[in-house]
Design a protein around this motif. Sequence first.
Motif, PDB file in Angstrom:
ATOM      1  N   GLU A 161     -27.134 -44.540  20.171  1.00 52.19           N
ATOM      2  CA  GLU A 161     -27.211 -43.184  19.640  1.00 52.19           C
ATOM      3  C   GLU A 161     -25.833 -42.544  19.648  1.00 52.19           C
ATOM      4  OE1 GLU A 161     -30.088 -40.673  21.421  1.00 52.19           O
ATOM      5  OE2 GLU A 161     -31.785 -42.034  21.083  1.00 52.19           O
ATOM      6  N   TRP A 162     -25.397 -42.124  18.484  1.00 55.07           N
ATOM      7  CA  TRP A 162     -24.162 -41.362  18.351  1.00 55.07           C
ATOM      8  C   TRP A 162     -24.527 -39.934  17.991  1.00 55.07           C
ATOM      9  CZ3 TRP A 162     -19.974 -44.664  15.372  1.00 55.07           C
ATOM     10  CH2 TRP A 162     -19.798 -45.880  16.050  1.00 55.07           C
ATOM     11  N   ASN A 163     -23.894 -38.990  18.646  1.00 55.16           N
ATOM     12  CA  ASN A 163     -24.224 -37.582  18.459  1.00 55.16           C
ATOM     13  C   ASN A 163     -23.073 -36.837  17.805  1.00 55.16           C
ATOM     14  OD1 ASN A 163     -26.908 -37.375  20.041  1.00 55.16           O
ATOM     15  ND2 ASN A 163     -25.541 -38.352  21.508  1.00 55.16           N
ATOM     16  N   LEU A 164     -23.410 -36.027  16.846  1.00 59.13           N
ATOM     17  CA  LEU A 164     -22.419 -35.246  16.120  1.00 59.13           C
ATOM     18  C   LEU A 164     -21.951 -34.084  16.993  1.00 59.13           C
ATOM     19  CD1 LEU A 164     -20.946 -34.789  13.401  1.00 59.13           C
ATOM     20  CD2 LEU A 164     -22.878 -33.348  12.715  1.00 59.13           C
ATOM     21  N   VAL A 165     -20.634 -33.997  17.179  1.00 58.26           N
ATOM     22  CA  VAL A 165     -20.047 -32.910  17.974  1.00 58.26           C
ATOM     23  C   VAL A 165     -19.543 -31.796  17.063  1.00 58.26           C
ATOM     24  CG1 VAL A 165     -18.269 -32.312  19.656  1.00 58.26           C
ATOM     25  CG2 VAL A 165     -19.393 -34.540  19.768  1.00 58.26           C
ATOM     26  N   TYR A 166     -18.860 -32.167  16.010  1.00 57.09           N
ATOM     27  CA  TYR A 166     -18.284 -31.174  15.093  1.00 57.09           C
ATOM     28  C   TYR A 166     -18.423 -31.672  13.662  1.00 57.09           C
ATOM     29  CZ  TYR A 166     -14.808 -28.637  12.384  1.00 57.09           C
ATOM     30  OH  TYR A 166     -14.179 -27.904  11.409  1.00 57.09           O
ATOM     31  N   LEU A 178     -13.160 -27.166  16.624  1.00 54.10           N
ATOM     32  CA  LEU A 178     -13.266 -28.588  16.964  1.00 54.10           C
ATOM     33  C   LEU A 178     -12.890 -28.804  18.423  1.00 54.10           C
ATOM     34  CD1 LEU A 178     -12.081 -31.544  14.742  1.00 54.10           C
ATOM     35  CD2 LEU A 178     -11.534 -31.511  17.171  1.00 54.10           C
ATOM     36  N   TYR A 179     -11.770 -28.202  18.865  1.00 50.94           N
ATOM     37  CA  TYR A 179     -11.358 -28.340  20.264  1.00 50.94           C
ATOM     38  C   TYR A 179     -12.401 -27.755  21.210  1.00 50.94           C
ATOM     39  CZ  TYR A 179      -6.606 -29.573  18.743  1.00 50.94           C
ATOM     40  OH  TYR A 179      -5.506 -30.187  18.189  1.00 50.94           O
ATOM     41  N   GLU A 180     -12.963 -26.625  20.829  1.00 48.10           N
ATOM     42  CA  GLU A 180     -13.924 -25.956  21.696  1.00 48.10           C
ATOM     43  C   GLU A 180     -15.195 -26.783  21.875  1.00 48.10           C
ATOM     44  OE1 GLU A 180     -16.482 -21.748  21.813  1.00 48.10           O
ATOM     45  OE2 GLU A 180     -14.963 -22.123  20.255  1.00 48.10           O
ATOM     46  N   LYS A 181     -15.677 -27.409  20.820  1.00 47.97           N
ATOM     47  CA  LYS A 181     -16.893 -28.205  20.913  1.00 47.97           C
ATOM     48  C   LYS A 181     -16.659 -29.521  21.667  1.00 47.97           C
ATOM     49  CE  LYS A 181     -19.660 -26.494  17.094  1.00 47.97           C
ATOM     50  NZ  LYS A 181     -20.875 -26.367  17.940  1.00 47.97           N
ATOM     51  N   VAL A 193     -15.327 -40.582  17.744  1.00 50.19           N
ATOM     52  CA  VAL A 193     -14.993 -41.094  16.411  1.00 50.19           C
ATOM     53  C   VAL A 193     -14.645 -39.910  15.522  1.00 50.19           C
ATOM     54  CG1 VAL A 193     -15.802 -42.363  14.397  1.00 50.19           C
ATOM     55  CG2 VAL A 193     -16.479 -43.097  16.687  1.00 50.19           C
ATOM     56  N   LEU A 194     -13.423 -39.932  15.007  1.00 48.69           N
ATOM     57  CA  LEU A 194     -12.957 -38.904  14.075  1.00 48.69           C
ATOM     58  C   LEU A 194     -13.099 -39.452  12.658  1.00 48.69           C
ATOM     59  CD1 LEU A 194     -11.454 -36.202  13.442  1.00 48.69           C
ATOM     60  CD2 LEU A 194      -9.317 -37.498  13.711  1.00 48.69           C
ATOM     61  N   VAL A 195     -13.781 -38.685  11.797  1.00 45.65           N
ATOM     62  CA  VAL A 195     -14.027 -39.093  10.413  1.00 45.65           C
ATOM     63  C   VAL A 195     -13.424 -38.043   9.492  1.00 45.65           C
ATOM     64  CG1 VAL A 195     -15.751 -39.843   8.734  1.00 45.65           C
ATOM     65  CG2 VAL A 195     -16.195 -40.119  11.180  1.00 45.65           C
ATOM     66  N   VAL A 196     -12.668 -38.498   8.488  1.00 53.80           N
ATOM     67  CA  VAL A 196     -12.012 -37.606   7.538  1.00 53.80           C
ATOM     68  C   VAL A 196     -12.343 -38.077   6.126  1.00 53.80           C
ATOM     69  CG1 VAL A 196      -9.818 -36.642   6.740  1.00 53.80           C
ATOM     70  CG2 VAL A 196     -10.142 -37.157   9.169  1.00 53.80           C
ATOM     71  N   LEU A 342     -11.522 -32.741   2.446  1.00 51.80           N
ATOM     72  CA  LEU A 342     -12.811 -32.220   2.018  1.00 51.80           C
ATOM     73  C   LEU A 342     -13.811 -32.149   3.168  1.00 51.80           C
ATOM     74  CD1 LEU A 342     -13.458 -33.839  -1.497  1.00 51.80           C
ATOM     75  CD2 LEU A 342     -12.634 -31.538  -0.955  1.00 51.80           C
ATOM     76  N   GLY A 343     -13.663 -32.978   4.166  1.00 54.00           N
ATOM     77  CA  GLY A 343     -14.620 -32.977   5.267  1.00 54.00           C
ATOM     78  C   GLY A 343     -14.037 -33.620   6.511  1.00 54.00           C
ATOM     79  N   VAL A 344     -14.500 -33.160   7.665  1.00 53.51           N
ATOM     80  CA  VAL A 344     -14.084 -33.697   8.966  1.00 53.51           C
ATOM     81  C   VAL A 344     -15.304 -33.724   9.875  1.00 53.51           C
ATOM     82  CG1 VAL A 344     -12.611 -33.399  10.994  1.00 53.51           C
ATOM     83  CG2 VAL A 344     -11.723 -32.840   8.738  1.00 53.51           C
ATOM     84  N   GLU A 345     -15.447 -34.816  10.628  1.00 55.65           N
ATOM     85  CA  GLU A 345     -16.519 -34.942  11.610  1.00 55.65           C
ATOM     86  C   GLU A 345     -15.963 -35.564  12.884  1.00 55.65           C
ATOM     87  OE1 GLU A 345     -20.297 -35.694   8.534  1.00 55.65           O
ATOM     88  OE2 GLU A 345     -19.603 -37.277   9.901  1.00 55.65           O
ATOM     89  N   VAL A 346     -16.570 -35.194  14.022  1.00 50.57           N
ATOM     90  CA  VAL A 346     -16.263 -35.797  15.316  1.00 50.57           C
ATOM     91  C   VAL A 346     -17.580 -36.200  15.943  1.00 50.57           C
ATOM     92  CG1 VAL A 346     -15.249 -35.509  17.602  1.00 50.57           C
ATOM     93  CG2 VAL A 346     -14.150 -34.468  15.611  1.00 50.57           C
TER      94      VAL A 346
END
Length: 354
Positions: A161-166, A178-181, A193-196, A342-346
Amino acid sequence: MSYYASQNDYRFRSRSSESDSSPGPSSGRVTPTGASTDTAGTSAGSSTFLSSSVSGLWGGLIRRFSSDPSGSSLTSSAHSPGSYSPNGKGRMDSAHSNGLDGVYTPPKIHRTVSPMTLPPLEPLQLNGFDLDTAADARLLTPAIAEEIRIMVPARLTIADEWNLVYSLDQDGASLATLYEKCAVYRGQRLGFVLVVKDCEGGIFGAYLSDPPHPAPKYFGTGECFLWRASVMASLPPPPSEDTTALTGRTTTISSSNNHSLLSPHTPGNSLPHPPSIRFKAFPYSGVNEYYMLCEQHFLSVGAGDGKYGLWLDDSLEKGISSTSQTFGNERLSDEGEKFGILGVEVWVIGARGV
């Protein structure tokens, strides 16, 4: 050894008797035996006895170790416990019995593969997307996540299980958010995992050993790596294929349609075939230790010679990707060294109770 001692004693006594009975050189009389003469004779005999004893002992040792090679080999072969097979039928190779006659070669052992194998990993579950989040706004797909899963440390591979942080789409375009979360995960041994996603639809990012947070110097470990993924379009159908129901066809990667590539429809298959993923990972090169550097106005992964492997500004609108010494990576974006975001996820790996 006693034989040599008796011979030397006999010679010593014979010489002493002759010296006592022989006439003197000047007077022609028998020389009387005095105390001084006895002392000199005893010293000479003792030295002769010791030298003869040492010579005899040395000669015996030489004869002991320089015996006939043919006889010794036969004797050792006859009495060697490894010269014969265990059942006593036939002689084994001497090279396998001992290492004295040559280089020892162990016997061949036929091993079989153990039937005990590791259980297969459970499929990954990506948790954290809102129900109203559009499909094109979900950057990390299960196919890309499975590729990243192969590269993460073994202790995190078993996490299913991977959970979305940001998410930029759900939380807004702000590096401070992003830093706060990510701050709630500091001090824990987790993976991130950083996704761009750039303006041409390219998907790339980084695996981080520590949560991103402002720091005055570089941090992280050699577990970090950069990666990029692209979707390979399906090949066109053969000439004999019925293409009347085909609504789209391409042999290149479509930047605006990465997640919805079309393929020929068949009567028995109403859904398109899943696209193939081309995944590239750039692990730690060992040249330097510039893993991560985060400040209030930017986030970077990998560096060297004034260049960054991946760099994002504080508004998450612009980014930079160059070849870095830390990971030896290529440019992650097809737009060039500078790209639009266009998008960023952590995502966090290994966290429980989230």
